[in-house]
Design an enzyme around this catalytic site. Sequence first.
Site, PDB file in Angstrom:
ATOM      1  CE  LYS A  91      13.319   3.783 -65.865  1.00  0.00           C
ATOM      2  NZ  LYS A  91      12.093   4.366 -66.281  1.00  0.00           N
ATOM      3  CB  SER A 129       9.585   3.062 -68.060  1.00  0.00           C
ATOM      4  OG  SER A 129       9.990   4.472 -67.562  1.00  0.00           O
ATOM      5  CB  SER A 145       8.838   7.199 -66.097  1.00  0.00           C
ATOM      6  OG  SER A 145       8.567   6.650 -67.560  1.00  0.00           O
TER       7      SER A 145
END
Length: 471
Positions: A85, A160, A184
């Site tokens: 990420k 996210s 997330s």
Amino acid sequence: MSTSDTAPLWSLTAAELVAGYRTGAFSPTAVMDAVFDRLDAVNPGLNAVIAVDREGATLAALDSTLRWENGAPLSVLDGVPISIKDNLYLAGLPATWGSRLHRDFVPDHDEPAVARLRAAGALLFGKTNVPEFTVQGYTGNLVFGTTFNPHARGMTPGGSTGGGAAAVAAGIGPLAIGTDAGGSIRRPAAHCGLFALKPSIGHVTRYDGFPQLLADFEVVGAIGRSAADLDSVREVLETFDPADPRTLATAAPARPFPAEPRIAFMPAIGANPVDPRIAAASRRIAAALAETGARVETIEAPFDADRVTAAWTAIMQAGLAWHLSKFEGWQALVNPSARALAEQGAARTAGELLDALAAAAEVRSAAGLFFRDYDLLLCPATAALAWPADTIFPPEIDGREVGPRGHAVFTGWMNVTGLPAVTVPVAMTDAQGGIGLQLVAGHGRDRDLLDFLATSPALRPFAPASLANPD
């Protein structure tokens, strides 16, 4: 190249890859080439991976191939392609956090969790897209644009860790590493029809990267296609680190759940709306667990949802305001929603922050007592199905207006309490992506939770998760 049963190499799970390496059916070099081919084919339409290290991953794959040929793999993840990420440091690739404030930043080191994966022989091939500062439930930003759900054209993969979920669902690597501060990892996994693990606080070390805006609410976890693959990540990342005393929590012994576990089923939180298709899937799985011997009891939320959300929001807004205050002229560079959150955070008082920390401490104690009475908690991972990708949050659920966290009501409690939680993909819709449920356990029971997920007759049929075909 493909396996003997004609499955493309990019479509295999991490466990299947390792099995193939062990027998010599194929090599990490061939797999990395296949994943890059898949990335080139589908990523332009998804925008899941925003930076790639072809040379580094190719060389790492060659080293892994030699280790497997010599019968000396470094770990259960040696030779497995894994994406990272974009709010985590991966040496040599940009770490933008989805913000123009950091668009030119390239770290010269891996942060600890990433370093452990590299030391385990994983092939760290690229970075995945995020919303700015990873504080929202969709995936889009002013640097790289919007990411799309490979199972649902035009819809969000959630956020996210939306880029990571979209990548895994499309076959761009079998595993994605992300962070979870309020759902997330778990919600994108649900929207993209995948499994996910949010570890207990202290089970994965975290420092030497971007500041943790949500303090210890945010943890590093994984998205994959089976409980077995998630457990391989857990095995590599779950270790004591003397630089992070929180990791003493990894010393907790395994305590398998009983043959007839006590499961608290939380289908809703107060009057908050839930999409009827998600509610129906939740009831179906609760019934299936009961049929296989679990003692399932329907309960109301064992916490004050408004208080938990208020504490989470106060910490998040203040953390964002603190970070942005270090940059002159930041107001003109961040997106309007991030600016509004930071301005609200700057107006917070010390008393409000202390109230939030006190609420978190009380909620954690109450959660410990709750898991003396139950082994597991079952609930939806999201209250809404995937919505249009450029929209930050769905304005309505089941015909009722909701606010920015209406879709996320089921996930924040686990972050504030620090409990381990997994997402299980239980259904797929025609046009709005997947439906995922959560299983939650007491603090430190990460391994037990994954073992239950892998062995429960009611849940085994959902693994491995199916891949999307966004071509």
